[in-house]
Design an enzyme around this catalytic site. Structure first.
Site, PDB file in Angstrom:
ATOM      1  N   ALA A 130       0.834  -1.209   0.143  1.00 52.00           N
ATOM      2  CA  ALA A 130       0.043  -0.150  -0.011  1.00 52.00           C
ATOM      3  C   ALA A 130       1.033   1.229  -0.153  1.00 52.00           C
ATOM      4  O   ALA A 130       1.993   1.099   0.620  1.00 52.00           O
ATOM      5  CB  ALA A 130      -0.865   0.126   1.180  1.00 52.00           C
ATOM      6  N   SER A 131       0.332   2.419  -0.509  1.00 51.63           N
ATOM      7  CA  SER A 131       1.182   3.542  -0.664  1.00 51.63           C
ATOM      8  C   SER A 131       1.516   4.200   0.482  1.00 51.63           C
ATOM      9  O   SER A 131       2.805   4.690   0.865  1.00 51.63           O
ATOM     10  CB  SER A 131       0.582   4.528  -1.506  1.00 51.63           C
TER      11      SER A 131
END
Length: 208
Positions: A9-10
């Site tokens: 995930a970013s």
């Protein structure tokens, strides 16, 4: 067949483990034995990601690198995407994307049909990687335009930056008081925050 699951995930505001259960079910359905699960919160535009590099160092020839979608693996520049693909190929790994059915055939033994599907799959992978990168570029451009428009309409306006997590700061301060001899790295690990945050809090605490 052994498989290594990669989850990304970013930012820490997003859950890197969101797709873990569905991908575990996918692996079970395909008779894949998950021997490693690697998750991290980091931008897909970065090639050098600690958990991804650890996976690539650990995985053996013939094993599967399993990801949910291409954009979880790459929002890389064309050059970096080519580098990553070359690394995966050099390791002899089978890249299986859960939402790309053509890649599922890499789990099975290859015949003529498998070889044709591999060519098609590689073309689709490149296309989806390009789309993921363009989507990232558009997102960055929209943010940039928004800031420029705001600045043009309000010349004195300045972005506030990321807000302070009051609860996290309180937790770090509490740990600093309870464990005065503890290093910033140790406190950061306990509080699950960046070491820079710990140093910032120490600096503010001394200045107060």
């Amino acid at each position: 067949m052994n498989a290594h699951l990669y989850l990304r995930a970013s930012t820490k505001d997003h859950d890197a483990l969101r797709a873990k259960a569905s991908l575990e079910a996918f692996a079970a359905d395909k008779n894949l034995a998950l021997t490693g699960i690697y998750s991290e919160n980091i931008s897909g535009t970065k090639l050098n990601r600690p958990e991804l590099m650890r996976l690539l160092n650990t995985a053996e020839k013939g094993e599967v690198l399993l990801v949910e979608s291409v954009d979880r693996l790459s929002r890389l520049s064309q050059a970096d995407w080519e580098t990553l693909k070359a690394t995966i190929k050099a390791k002899g790994l089978r890249l299986v994307i859960a939402d790309l059915p053509t890649s599922h055939m890499l789990i099975e033994d290859k015949g003529i049909t498998g070889q044709i599907m591999e060519v098609i799959n590689n073309m689709l992978l490149d296309l989806m990687a390009t789309m993921a990168r363009l989507d990232q570029d558009k997102r960055v451009e929209r943010i940039k335009q928004g800031l420029e428009n705001k600045k043009a309409s309000e010349p004195d306006w300045k972005p506030l930056g990321k807000g302070r997590n009051a609860a996290k700061w309180k937790e770090v301060r509490s740990l600093m008081q309870k464990h005065p001899t503890m290093s910033a790295d140790e406190i950061a690990k306990l509080a699950e925050c960046g070491v820079a945050t710990v140093y910032r809090i120490k600096k503010e605490t001394k200045a107060a």
